[in-house]
Scaffold this active site. Structure first.
Site, PDB file in Angstrom:
ATOM      1  N   LYS A 129       0.095   4.251  -0.291  1.00 22.60           N
ATOM      2  CA  LYS A 129      -0.554   5.426   0.320  1.00 22.60           C
ATOM      3  C   LYS A 129      -0.323   6.661  -0.560  1.00 22.60           C
ATOM      4  CE  LYS A 129      -0.245   3.125   4.739  1.00 22.60           C
ATOM      5  NZ  LYS A 129      -0.158   3.213   6.199  1.00 22.60           N
ATOM      6  N   GLU A 143      -6.857   4.664   8.032  1.00 29.55           N
ATOM      7  CA  GLU A 143      -6.662   6.085   7.727  1.00 29.55           C
ATOM      8  C   GLU A 143      -7.921   6.682   7.104  1.00 29.55           C
ATOM      9  OE1 GLU A 143      -3.068   5.360   5.537  1.00 29.55           O
ATOM     10  OE2 GLU A 143      -2.086   4.815   7.418  1.00 29.55           O
ATOM     11  N   GLU A 167      -5.235  -4.957  10.563  1.00 31.67           N
ATOM     12  CA  GLU A 167      -4.185  -3.957  10.759  1.00 31.67           C
ATOM     13  C   GLU A 167      -4.444  -3.211  12.064  1.00 31.67           C
ATOM     14  OE1 GLU A 167      -2.317  -2.730   6.706  1.00 31.67           O
ATOM     15  OE2 GLU A 167      -3.968  -1.401   7.136  1.00 31.67           O
ATOM     16  N   SER A 193       3.552  -2.169  10.351  1.00 36.86           N
ATOM     17  CA  SER A 193       5.000  -2.268  10.569  1.00 36.86           C
ATOM     18  C   SER A 193       5.550  -3.649  10.222  1.00 36.86           C
ATOM     19  CB  SER A 193       5.366  -1.880  12.003  1.00 36.86           C
ATOM     20  OG  SER A 193       5.042  -0.522  12.235  1.00 36.86           O
ATOM     21  N   GLY A 216       2.699   2.247  10.831  1.00 34.92           N
ATOM     22  CA  GLY A 216       3.658   3.344  10.712  1.00 34.92           C
ATOM     23  C   GLY A 216       4.378   3.680  12.007  1.00 34.92           C
ATOM     24  N   ASN A 275       0.859  -1.182   0.000  1.00 36.85           N
ATOM     25  CA  ASN A 275       0.000   0.000   0.000  1.00 36.85           C
ATOM     26  C   ASN A 275       0.895   1.230   0.000  1.00 36.85           C
ATOM     27  OD1 ASN A 275      -1.801   2.041   0.456  1.00 36.85           O
ATOM     28  ND2 ASN A 275      -2.475   1.329   2.473  1.00 36.85           N
ATOM     29  N   HIS A 315      -9.471   1.126   5.121  1.00 38.37           N
ATOM     30  CA  HIS A 315      -8.196   1.316   5.817  1.00 38.37           C
ATOM     31  C   HIS A 315      -8.430   2.252   7.010  1.00 38.37           C
ATOM     32  CE1 HIS A 315      -4.086   2.440   6.657  1.00 38.37           C
ATOM     33  NE2 HIS A 315      -3.720   1.367   5.981  1.00 38.37           N
TER      34      HIS A 315
HETATM   35  P1  13P Z   1       3.115   0.326   7.676  1.00 35.46           P
HETATM   36  O1  13P Z   1       3.622  -0.967   7.078  1.00 35.46           O
HETATM   37  O2  13P Z   1       3.848   1.531   7.198  1.00 35.46           O
HETATM   38  O3  13P Z   1       3.002   0.230   9.155  1.00 35.46           O
HETATM   39  O4  13P Z   1       1.611   0.518   7.116  1.00 35.46           O
HETATM   40  C1  13P Z   1       0.755  -0.553   7.159  1.00 35.46           C
HETATM   41  C2  13P Z   1      -0.464  -0.201   6.406  1.00 35.46           C
HETATM   42  O5  13P Z   1      -1.207   0.699   6.808  1.00 35.46           O
HETATM   43  C3  13P Z   1      -0.741  -0.917   5.158  1.00 35.46           C
HETATM   44  O6  13P Z   1      -2.018  -0.659   4.700  1.00 35.46           O
END
Ligand code: 13P
Length: 251
Positions: A11, A98, A168, A214, A174, A9, A96
């Site tokens: 982003k 976010e 997740e 992560s 992150g 992803n 997601h």
């Molecule tokens: P990270 O791997 O940067 O923690 O992000 C995970 C994520 O949100 C994948 O959709």
């Protein structure tokens, strides 16, 4: 259908040249590899056509990061499932954390997006996962159950067969603080248990459950070796071709 998947992803990162370079580097590094999983890249929407061009000539599959819950019409800025399908996009991330946090998308709203994707033959990657305070209060099982039942349990068997679920935990995204393999396995087994209760064991055994948060070249192997972890949804580590390919090769 259950399969091993590693999805990157991206982003809201990279300019067009950077995205093209990354897609090319991943495709090149995977060429001739004996892959144990399907590999998906999920670039920003603007770069999907570039990515599907790479996919045509490589093992890569392509996913979008978002889709509208509407069919078409006066919805400025939105992108429909039909549009994604017309570019031969295979997957789309839905729900997601976010998007839940910054765009206030709730389970019922996300259920509509899942429907649109399935109507157009795309595979939703439906995300669930709890906040840190929810885990600290040991409320994470309830939260995940609600996200899954409200977002997905309206589907019939054949629709459910065509989706992927990504767990997740928000506190792991992150942050560099990944869930331990035991924590991931525990909640993945719980999710599969929910599916068994609703749809039966056969369908539950056919459902792909990804871990995200992560996940990187250092911890992927241990996470992916858990019996109910079928791969990963990778953020930061998917932006570096070498590391992403190391994650892909972690089965
Ligand atoms: P990270 O791997 O940067 O923690 O992000 C995970 C994520 O949100 C994948 O959709």
């Amino acid at each position: 259908m259950r399969k091993k998947i590693v999805a990157g992803n991206w982003k809201m990162n990279l300019d067009f040249a950077g995205a093209e370079e990354l897609a090319a580097a991943v495709a090149e590094r995977l060429e001739g590899e004996k892959l144990q999983c399907e590999v998906v890249i999920c670039p920003p929407a603007l770069y999907l056509e570039m990515a599907t061009d790479f996919a045509e000539e490589s093992v890569l599959k392509v996913g979008a990061q978002n889709v509208s819950n509407r069919d078409n019409g006066a919805f400025t800025g939105e992108i429909s499932a039909a549009m994604l399908a017309s570019l031969d996009v295979d997957y789309c991330i839905v729900g997601h954390s976010e998007r839940r946090k910054y765009f206030h998308e709730d389970n019922a709203f996300l259920a509509g997006k899942v429907d649109k994707l399935l109507d157009h033959g795309l595979t939703p990657i439906y995300c669930c996962g709890e906040l840190l305070e929810e885990r600290e209060k040991e409320n994470h099982f309830n939260i995940v159950e609600q996200q899954i039942s409200e977002g997905l349990f309206h589907l019939n068997d054949s629709e459910f067969y065509n989706l992927v679920i990504a767990y997740e935990p928000v506190w792991a995204i992150g942050t560099g603080r990944t869930a331990s393999p035991e924590q991931a396995q525990e909640i993945h087994a719980f999710i599969r248990g929910l599916i068994i209760k609703k749809y039966g064991r056969e369908l539950a055994d056919e459902t792909t459950l990804l871990y995200g948060g992560s996940c990187n070249a250092k911890n992927a192997r241990e996470l992916f070796s858990q019996p109910d972890v079928d791969g990963g949804l990778i953020g930061g580590a998917s932006l570096k071709a070498t590391e992403f390919v190391q994650v892909v090769n972690s089965f």
